[in-house]
Design an enzyme around this catalytic site. Sequence first.
Site, PDB file in Angstrom:
ATOM      1  N   LYS A   9      64.065 -13.105  25.247  1.00  0.00           N
ATOM      2  CA  LYS A   9      62.772 -13.432  24.637  1.00  0.00           C
ATOM      3  C   LYS A   9      61.856 -12.204  24.526  1.00  0.00           C
ATOM      4  O   LYS A   9      62.108 -11.171  25.153  1.00  0.00           O
ATOM      5  CB  LYS A   9      62.116 -14.551  25.450  1.00  0.00           C
ATOM      6  N   TYR A  49      62.455 -24.514  17.906  1.00  0.00           N
ATOM      7  CA  TYR A  49      61.992 -25.347  19.022  1.00  0.00           C
ATOM      8  C   TYR A  49      61.486 -26.713  18.559  1.00  0.00           C
ATOM      9  O   TYR A  49      60.692 -27.354  19.270  1.00  0.00           O
ATOM     10  CB  TYR A  49      60.904 -24.616  19.813  1.00  0.00           C
ATOM     11  N   PHE A  57      52.836 -27.593  25.101  1.00  0.00           N
ATOM     12  CA  PHE A  57      53.034 -26.138  25.076  1.00  0.00           C
ATOM     13  C   PHE A  57      53.631 -25.626  23.770  1.00  0.00           C
ATOM     14  O   PHE A  57      53.883 -24.427  23.632  1.00  0.00           O
ATOM     15  CB  PHE A  57      53.897 -25.700  26.268  1.00  0.00           C
ATOM     16  N   ARG A  85      73.174 -21.299  32.001  1.00  0.00           N
ATOM     17  CA  ARG A  85      71.961 -21.946  32.550  1.00  0.00           C
ATOM     18  C   ARG A  85      71.764 -21.542  34.026  1.00  0.00           C
ATOM     19  O   ARG A  85      70.648 -21.269  34.458  1.00  0.00           O
ATOM     20  CB  ARG A  85      72.066 -23.477  32.451  1.00  0.00           C
ATOM     21  N   THR A  91      63.458 -23.072  34.636  1.00  0.00           N
ATOM     22  CA  THR A  91      62.468 -22.742  33.608  1.00  0.00           C
ATOM     23  C   THR A  91      61.249 -22.061  34.228  1.00  0.00           C
ATOM     24  O   THR A  91      60.736 -21.075  33.688  1.00  0.00           O
ATOM     25  CB  THR A  91      62.028 -24.039  32.894  1.00  0.00           C
ATOM     26  N   ARG A 102      65.616 -15.228  35.449  1.00  0.00           N
ATOM     27  CA  ARG A 102      64.195 -15.590  35.478  1.00  0.00           C
ATOM     28  C   ARG A 102      63.527 -15.205  36.793  1.00  0.00           C
ATOM     29  O   ARG A 102      62.363 -14.803  36.800  1.00  0.00           O
ATOM     30  CB  ARG A 102      64.047 -17.082  35.165  1.00  0.00           C
ATOM     31  N   ASN A 112      59.389 -16.495  30.044  1.00  0.00           N
ATOM     32  CA  ASN A 112      60.427 -16.548  31.068  1.00  0.00           C
ATOM     33  C   ASN A 112      61.719 -15.853  30.663  1.00  0.00           C
ATOM     34  O   ASN A 112      62.790 -16.142  31.181  1.00  0.00           O
ATOM     35  CB  ASN A 112      60.661 -17.996  31.512  1.00  0.00           C
ATOM     36  N   HIS A 115      66.505 -17.685  26.949  1.00  0.00           N
ATOM     37  CA  HIS A 115      66.794 -19.054  26.513  1.00  0.00           C
ATOM     38  C   HIS A 115      68.299 -19.269  26.567  1.00  0.00           C
ATOM     39  O   HIS A 115      69.060 -18.351  26.267  1.00  0.00           O
ATOM     40  CB  HIS A 115      66.320 -19.270  25.067  1.00  0.00           C
ATOM     41  N   GLU A 126      72.221 -24.631  17.686  1.00  0.00           N
ATOM     42  CA  GLU A 126      71.518 -23.363  17.928  1.00  0.00           C
ATOM     43  C   GLU A 126      72.344 -22.137  17.533  1.00  0.00           C
ATOM     44  O   GLU A 126      71.773 -21.138  17.076  1.00  0.00           O
ATOM     45  CB  GLU A 126      71.115 -23.268  19.406  1.00  0.00           C
TER      46      GLU A 126
HETATM   47  N1  UDP Z   1      57.733 -23.866  28.385  1.00  0.00           N
HETATM   48  C1  UDP Z   1      56.368 -23.679  28.601  1.00  0.00           C
HETATM   49  N2  UDP Z   1      55.716 -24.559  29.431  1.00  0.00           N
HETATM   50  C2  UDP Z   1      56.340 -25.600  30.030  1.00  0.00           C
HETATM   51  C3  UDP Z   1      57.720 -25.799  29.795  1.00  0.00           C
HETATM   52  C4  UDP Z   1      58.372 -24.908  28.973  1.00  0.00           C
HETATM   53  O1  UDP Z   1      55.776 -22.757  28.068  1.00  0.00           O
HETATM   54  O2  UDP Z   1      55.685 -26.372  30.758  1.00  0.00           O
HETATM   55  C5  UDP Z   1      58.446 -22.918  27.500  1.00  0.00           C
HETATM   56  C6  UDP Z   1      59.372 -21.963  28.241  1.00  0.00           C
HETATM   57  O3  UDP Z   1      59.374 -20.721  27.554  1.00  0.00           O
HETATM   58  C7  UDP Z   1      60.706 -22.678  28.123  1.00  0.00           C
HETATM   59  C8  UDP Z   1      60.617 -23.251  26.712  1.00  0.00           C
HETATM   60  O4  UDP Z   1      59.248 -23.674  26.600  1.00  0.00           O
HETATM   61  O5  UDP Z   1      61.784 -21.794  28.302  1.00  0.00           O
HETATM   62  C9  UDP Z   1      61.525 -24.415  26.421  1.00  0.00           C
HETATM   63  O6  UDP Z   1      61.342 -25.404  27.428  1.00  0.00           O
HETATM   64  P1  UDP Z   1      62.591 -26.129  28.088  1.00  0.00           P
HETATM   65  O7  UDP Z   1      62.071 -27.288  28.869  1.00  0.00           O
HETATM   66  O8  UDP Z   1      63.621 -26.408  27.041  1.00  0.00           O
HETATM   67  O9  UDP Z   1      63.123 -25.040  29.144  1.00  0.00           O
HETATM   68  P2  UDP Z   1      64.469 -24.152  29.157  1.00  0.00           P
HETATM   69  O10 UDP Z   1      65.572 -24.980  28.558  1.00  0.00           O
HETATM   70  O11 UDP Z   1      64.169 -22.899  28.377  1.00  0.00           O
HETATM   71  O12 UDP Z   1      64.698 -23.857  30.613  1.00  0.00           O
HETATM   72 MG    MG Z   2      65.589 -25.928  26.711  1.00  0.00          MG
END
Ligand code: UDP
Ligand code: MG
Length: 138
Positions: A9, A49, A57, A85, A91, A102, A112, A115, A126
């Site tokens: 990112k 997204y 968010f 993952r 996250t 992370r 973070n 992705h 994706e």
């Molecule tokens: N995100 C955020 N606030 C939140 C949750 C997620 O800004 O409370 C952002 C963060 O960059 C995250 C992305 O949105 O990686 C996508 O969220 P997701 O729940 O899919 O998390 P991921 O799969 O990336 O762990």
């Molecule tokens: Mg996600």
Amino acid sequence: MERTLALIKPDAVERGLQGEIMAMIQTAGLRIIAMKMLHLSKAQAEAFYAVHQARPFFASLTTYMSSGPIVALCLEGENAIQRYRDLMGATNKDQAAEGTIRKKYALDIERNSCHGSDSPETAAVEIPFFFSALELVG
Ligand code: UDP
Ligand code: MG
């Protein structure tokens, strides 16, 4: 054999961390079978997204994701989706395990650093978002 979409990112590319994150990916035994650097528009970040469009968010996330260059990777390996993952960590960096991308590099819950696709169905959408079949060196 499984494939997953990984993004480095803007917060990480801005700090020049792409090489270190790719080294972590390769050390974990995941093969990089496609790679490109690009700068998403706001509309492209919103499309990527779209699943999160109702979340509070969403606006901030898509502004951030279009704020600077990213690196897109396609990874291949056995159980690649879950393994990547696990390598990313939670996250929220405060909940991410030691040794994860992370935990090492995330700045906050939004910025973070990485992705990864969360399921085979998501990966199937994706990966073609970023790569054509010709670009996958499997
Ligand atoms: N995100 C955020 N606030 C939140 C949750 C997620 O800004 O409370 C952002 C963060 O960059 C995250 C992305 O949105 O990686 C996508 O969220 P997701 O729940 O899919 O998390 P991921 O799969 O990336 O762990
Ligand atoms: Mg996600």
